[in-house]
Scaffold this active site. Structure first.
Site, PDB file in Angstrom:
ATOM      1  CG  ASP A 100     -22.270 -11.034  15.624  1.00  0.00           C
ATOM      2  OD1 ASP A 100     -21.097 -10.213  16.175  1.00  0.00           O
ATOM      3  OD2 ASP A 100     -22.475 -10.790  14.559  1.00  0.00           O
ATOM      4  CB  CYS A 116     -15.835  -7.226  16.263  1.00  0.00           C
ATOM      5  SG  CYS A 116     -16.960  -6.128  17.153  1.00  0.00           S
ATOM      6  CB  CYS A 137      -0.929  -0.183   1.231  1.00  0.00           C
ATOM      7  SG  CYS A 137      -1.782   1.641   1.288  1.00  0.00           S
ATOM      8  CB  CYS A 140      -4.194  -1.245   7.047  1.00  0.00           C
ATOM      9  SG  CYS A 140      -5.597  -1.177   5.727  1.00  0.00           S
ATOM     10  CD  GLN A 199     -19.299  -9.325  10.078  1.00  0.00           C
ATOM     11  OE1 GLN A 199     -18.536  -8.592  10.126  1.00  0.00           O
ATOM     12  NE2 GLN A 199     -19.593 -10.044  11.281  1.00  0.00           N
TER      13      GLN A 199
END
Length: 449
Positions: free
Chosen positions: A379, A406, A73, A82, A281
């Site tokens: 969830d 998560c 990247c 990221c 998702q």
């Protein structure tokens, strides 16, 4: 040893923090260092000091880590999208397993559970079906620069579908041609605040342009530009109005400018209608792996009644429906329940009932109706389960609980509560839903002792 801001220190990096900063100890004192990765030996400068830790910025990498790779990247060192593009992918998977394991031991006090190797991707790029970008002055479209609220412009993102890159280019072309200003977060002036691009399995695209108010000049020209090009199949265009200066990307009002009300996407054999605000998702390949693991951990015979709590638009409820006698999906957001019922009809499923309300309120009411819940799937969002819901789960006394998480830290906290009340954590399966980031998704199999 006394440290002061401006001191320079050589140190080996032992670990990474949840934010992707290098972590190491010097003379027993912990430092978090920006600009390095695991097993780099760095020269860093102290830029901040707290009672129990210091913050550093890498000046020079004295010896490169054997796990370091060249980032694919071009924006890696600038944007906050990221954190792990310079770390070998196999090491990323190992790191995420260790994050889960360490959280379970440190926060949940759970030491005897199997944490399996993280399930990764064959090709951990171009996986996202949803791109979210900031729009600013000078027609900038991109992400925030690392650690700031300044926008770093991007023309392509290697974790997004290629179609997203094309839409960025088109929106920028429209803004420049018609002098449509992006939003200046300091002066509070400008028109377009954010850009969201959703794609599906068939590479169809929904474009959502978030504006400060209902003003959006040259709407017809914008629509014509988007739908008349040949590279991308745009099936839906929305304007969303968000006049609040908060971290929320979308505002309450959606205005459809063109095309379909919703985008249709798939998880396995099931179809789902996606609206601008739907939670879905972002990694369809890994989502199927995640949901297949939910099915495996439930291990249903076909005679069970299952409660799916925090069910959203019904993805897990519908995915597990053919293995159960009855599924109750519970969700507090009305729009999500409306979408879930639409999705039930779309897939011709007749053994799922969606209920609007708080899970901690609905679960006891199911018991009061004489409905015995054999298994529960949860969830929750990143903040984890409400303590009152954990109490309701314990009272419902299901044979099995499957927890999809998560956030390893809130997962560990919640599992600690369940273990203290007579449950056993059998197995934890990390799944890499978000390659090159510090995020990790988990599926946990929990049973009564």
């Amino acid at each position: 040893m006394d440290f002061k801001i401006g001191d320079r220190i050589e140190m080996e990096i032992d670990d990474l923090s949840n934010e992707g900063m290098g972590v190491g100890k010097y003379d027993g004192f912990t430092f978090f260092v920006e600009g390095c990765t695991i097993k780099d030996k760095v020269l860093f400068e102290i830029v901040g000091l707290k009672k129990n830790f210091g913050i550093g910025k890498t000046i020079e990498i004295m010896q490169q880590s054997p796990y370091r790779v060249e980032s694919k990247c071009e924006y890696f060192n600038q944007c906050d999208g990221c954190e792990l593009h310079n770390l070998k992918y196999e090491k990323q998977l190992e790191l995420k397993k260790n994050i889960v394991k360490n959280n379970l031991e440190r926060i949940g006090k759970i030491n005897d559970v199997i944490v399996k190797d993280t399930i990764g991707m064959d090709y951990p790029y171009r996986y996202r079906n949803k791109g979210e970008f900031k729009v600013g002055k000078n027609y900038e479209i991109g992400y925030f620069k690392r650690g700031t609220h300044e926008i770093y412009p991007v023309e392509k993102s290697i974790i997004q579908k290629e179609t997203v890159d094309i839409v960025i280019k088109l929106i920028k072309e429209y803004m420049k041609k018609y002098k449509v200003d992006g939003y200046d977060r300091k002066s509070k002036k400008g028109i377009i605040k954010n850009l969201i691009v959703r794609t599906n399995r068939d590479n169809q695209v929904m474009v959502i342009i978030v504006t400060k108010d209902e003003k959006l000049p040259h709407k017809k020209e914008l629509i014509d530009l988007l739908i008349n090009q040949k590279e991308v199949q745009i099936v839906s265009i929305y304007q969303n109005v968000n006049n609040k200066d908060t971290s929320l990307i979308l505002g309450p009002k959606d205005i459809k400018l063109y095309g379909e009300d919703k985008l249709v996407d798939y998880i396995g054999e099931y179809k789902f209608l996606i609206s601008p605000k739907s939670f879905f998702q972002v990694n369809p390949i890994q989502t199927k792996i995640l949901y297949d693991k939910v099915v495996e951990y439930l291990n249903l015979s076909g005679n069970e009644t299952v409660a799916d709590l925090y069910c959203g638009i019904g993805t897990i409820s519908l995915y597990i429906s053919k293995y159960a006698k009855k599924v109750y999906g519970v969700e507090i957001v009305k729009e999500a329940i409306d979408d879930a019922n639409e999705n039930k009809k779309l897939n011709g499923v007749d053994n799922v009932e969606f209920i609007l309300g708080k899970s901690e309120d609905i679960l006891p009411k199911l018991n009061e109706r004489g409905i015995k819940i054999d298994a529960i799937v949860v969830d929750p969002p990143r903040k984890g389960l409400e303590k009152s819901l954990i109490d309701s789960i314990i009272e419902a006394n299901p044979k099995k609980v499957v927890y999809v998480s998560c956030n390893p830290s809130t997962l560990a906290r919640d599992l600690g509560y369940l273990v203290a009340e007579g449950h056993r954590v059998v197995e934890v399966q990390p799944v890499d839903m978000f390659p090159h980031t510090m995020h990790v998704e988990c599926v946990v199999r929990i049973e009564k002792k």
